[in-house]
Write an enzyme that holds these catalytic residues in place. Sequence first.
Site, PDB file in Angstrom:
ATOM      1  N   GLU A  87     -25.446  15.195  30.666  1.00  0.00           N
ATOM      2  CA  GLU A  87     -25.882  15.136  29.254  1.00  0.00           C
ATOM      3  C   GLU A  87     -24.732  15.503  28.325  1.00  0.00           C
ATOM      4  OE1 GLU A  87     -28.510  13.571  29.098  1.00  0.00           O
ATOM      5  OE2 GLU A  87     -29.217  13.964  31.132  1.00  0.00           O
ATOM      6  N   HIS A 125     -22.383  12.610  27.887  1.00  0.00           N
ATOM      7  CA  HIS A 125     -22.916  11.571  27.001  1.00  0.00           C
ATOM      8  C   HIS A 125     -22.430  11.743  25.562  1.00  0.00           C
ATOM      9  CE1 HIS A 125     -25.564   8.863  29.099  1.00  0.00           C
ATOM     10  NE2 HIS A 125     -26.440   9.762  29.497  1.00  0.00           N
TER      11      HIS A 125
HETATM   12  N1  TRP Z   1     -30.679   9.198  28.601  1.00  0.00           N
HETATM   13  C1  TRP Z   1     -31.289  10.090  29.543  1.00  0.00           C
HETATM   14  C2  TRP Z   1     -30.220  10.396  30.566  1.00  0.00           C
HETATM   15  O1  TRP Z   1     -30.029   9.709  31.505  1.00  0.00           O
HETATM   16  C3  TRP Z   1     -32.493   9.499  30.213  1.00  0.00           C
HETATM   17  C4  TRP Z   1     -33.814   9.844  29.635  1.00  0.00           C
HETATM   18  C5  TRP Z   1     -34.274  11.061  29.372  1.00  0.00           C
HETATM   19  C6  TRP Z   1     -34.880   8.975  29.338  1.00  0.00           C
HETATM   20  N2  TRP Z   1     -35.578  10.985  28.927  1.00  0.00           N
HETATM   21  C7  TRP Z   1     -35.955   9.722  28.910  1.00  0.00           C
HETATM   22  C8  TRP Z   1     -35.033   7.623  29.413  1.00  0.00           C
HETATM   23  C9  TRP Z   1     -37.172   9.156  28.558  1.00  0.00           C
HETATM   24  C10 TRP Z   1     -36.238   7.046  29.058  1.00  0.00           C
HETATM   25  C11 TRP Z   1     -37.310   7.817  28.629  1.00  0.00           C
HETATM   26  O2  TRP Z   1     -29.450  11.244  30.423  1.00  0.00           O
HETATM   27 ZN    ZN Z   2     -27.768   9.516  31.065  1.00  0.00          ZN
END
Ligand code: TRP
Ligand code: ZN
Length: 898
Positions: free
Chosen positions: A302, A305
Amino acid sequence: MADTATPNVIRRADYAPPAFLIDTVALEFDLIPERTVVRNTMRVRRNPDASHASNFELMGEQLEFVSATIDGAPFAQAHAHEHGLTLDNVPDSFELTLTSICNPAENTTLSGLYVSGGNFFTQCEAEGFRRITYFLDRPDVMATFTVTLRASKADYPVLLSNGNLLEEGDLPDGRHFARWEDPFRKPSYLFALVAGKLVALEERVKSGSGKEKLLQVWVEPHDLDKTRHAMDSLINSIRWDESRFGLELDLDRFMIVAVSDFNMGAMENKGLNIFNTKYVLANPETATDTDFANIEAVVGHEYFHNWTGNRVTCRDWFQLSLKEGLTVFRDQEFSADMAGGATDEAARATKRIEDVRVLRQMQFAEDAGPMAHPVRPESYVEINNFYTMTVYEKGSEVVRMYQTLFGRDGFRKGMDLYFKRHDGQAVTCDDFRHALADANGRDLAQFERWYSQAGTPRVSVRTQYDAAQQRYSVTLTQGYGDTAPAARETQKGPLLIPFAIGLIGKDGHDLALQLEGETRASEATTRVLEFTQTEQTFTFVNVAQEPLPSLLRNFSAPVIVEYDYSADQLAFLLAHDSDPFNRWEAGQRLATRELLTLAGRAATGVPLQLDDSVVAAFARVLTDETLSPAFRELALMLPSEAYLAEQMAESNPAAVHAARQFVRKRLANALRADWLAVYEKHRTPGAYEATPEASGHRALKNLALSYLAELDDPAEAVRLASAQYDAANNMTDRSAALSALLNASAANGGSVEAHQALDDFYRRFEKEPLVIDKWFALQATQRGSAQRPVIEIVRKLMAHPAFNLKNPNRARSLIFSFCAANPAQFHAEDGSGYAFWAEQVIALDAINPQVAARLARSLELWRRFTPTLRDGMRAALEKVASQVKSRDVREIVEKALA
Ligand code: TRP
Ligand code: ZN
């Protein structure tokens, strides 16, 4: 099948830029659980790069529309409908204020704004923001956000949102407010707010350029004693991104918040990451070594990201792997560096092995079924169904191949160029590939196929040694074999496959490598061949003896390698290969081959037997003190039942289980003294240490215990496991002991020791939900027997007061554990597992479609099973298809049945 209308398919080819852009957003929330009022003021203008539209279409779901004003005046031509809000004949540039109401208390989908444990949380990726306010809820619309939160001060003392805190203060009637500003433009899916009774572990650190940063890990007050590891992981992540990629934290403040109701692992909202408690909370008493490692990986993921996802985001959701594949690759490298630094290849390999095991077990299976899709999908019905193993894990392998081709330095140059070109933009997978190609002066047109072709490539290898000429030729052929129809449509031509190879001499050492046409041998004894044709021959010269090839070292591409090794050759590789990954791989190939032969016999009722040479090969690993304990544990763990069943012409979980158990028992009985010696030798007395070395010792010791529990006479194992359970000062040892007790007594319906330990475990950890999840999962995945099938235990546990279908972690711990991690019991001939599955998918569909759709996927490979099981699965799928309501589950079951 029911004659339902085909749900809307969204296609990548239909992408069009938005007709309007939103530059700034000011949100005001009056937080009340049943009736939260949201006022949203936006600066809107026409997109100069899009075709003209007179109406402004905003997305919105489950919202009660209250009012619209444009430039301060009430706007009458606003029409709310099921999918959003339409504003007729809007000006070219204007300020729009929309007021709407939502109901977080009743939101069980955990998408949008919801209440968990009395606190407010949001989850906006992928399309949750439209459940909070009307918006252009798509990632190519980027705006700066200011957020004002108002709520009861007693009930919600902490009010958080993205970015920096501008102001906070009291309001009349016991309410208070906080105002936050995020200086960076972002898409709506990165918005977040949190409000409630939370406390934080805080730390101030200096970033690379000397700026002070405030780091916080927010949790419920009773969990503050489980935040240290997450904070350490965050600090390590910040340091690592600076040193490996030159990327610095861009905000003054970075927050992590833990919530126990969460659909996935965690979410990278700008400056305010929201995490499933499972990936934050840990102390030695409650969390296993695996939990500690997972927390480090997810905190890293995270955090990373922030650059790969947030500063540079996706143009549309088809590009999801742009951020996810890249960020998984980054978190894998982070974990490997934390375990082994840049140079300890053996320690790095343990991480690589774990990642490849997941890829092969889960992603290869996905690629072989009805949900097969390319890393960059061409279409979807529900985007939440495309947060997949392919997008994440195969996507990461695709990114890794750039690094394998260009080296760490070349990869870094490509990353630098990517940020130079695209910081602040919403871009595509092609943009990333072009940056990597341009920075390294390469044409990567063929490499694009890794993004557009589904299915797992197969590389067959033929070798020929010419003793007179001292030439050794390696002929590689690539194709997809007999793949799923969903994958076949996408396959257009050969891939650029970086194929790492080494040649091993009779003494077990690597030979020097000189390809035909080269003037001398290279220093490196591993060579990355660029394999680009359907068939291609690589000839090594000056090869003085016939070598044994070590193929696809370190798993240099996500492919299946077919080569006819003899059992002796595999045993030799297991003992000598200088590539630690391939040493492990040789053992897995050997075991897989034996196990599949045995499963075939078990399926037809032929008695089972295992060759002594196989036992001897495993004995050598078990007693080889030059190998790290962590590596030995991985090498001695047999391939999973799910993986083995998938390799059969017709999956037969019962036969696989019988074969695997037979081998485990054989290894247990034949090597009893060695297992006992290893068990004693690798105890870790004294205070718990979370280091890779200590966890390696625990892993090997607990593997020994699990083998000892297979002994024909398990009395010794029961004694050891009971003692270990009672004396444990950490969850790794305690849960391993409990698991050994459950399995040692499986055949006779459970021993007194097992029952006592189970009861003790529950009472001891009654107030720790994450540990109670383990209590459910251990029971759901236990062995069971004909007299005591696990389905009966699971059904009883469904009625346990601690069970709660609305909490995803709890549903996963019992239902998913049984349906997806206990194949021999789930696939009972009588169809009892399938009936249970159908009931639970239907029940979850009404509560939380995202979670229901994940469970629905556990039957998608139904066509590959034996006829009786196939029929049972089809009936269950048809039942679900006739009853479900959500787009999420419908897409899964309709694709499975098509
Ligand atoms: N972007 C998140 C990750 O991979 C993934 C994610 C978290 C997500 N909560 C979600 C995707 C709910 C779809 C729905 O780090
Ligand atoms: Zn991710």
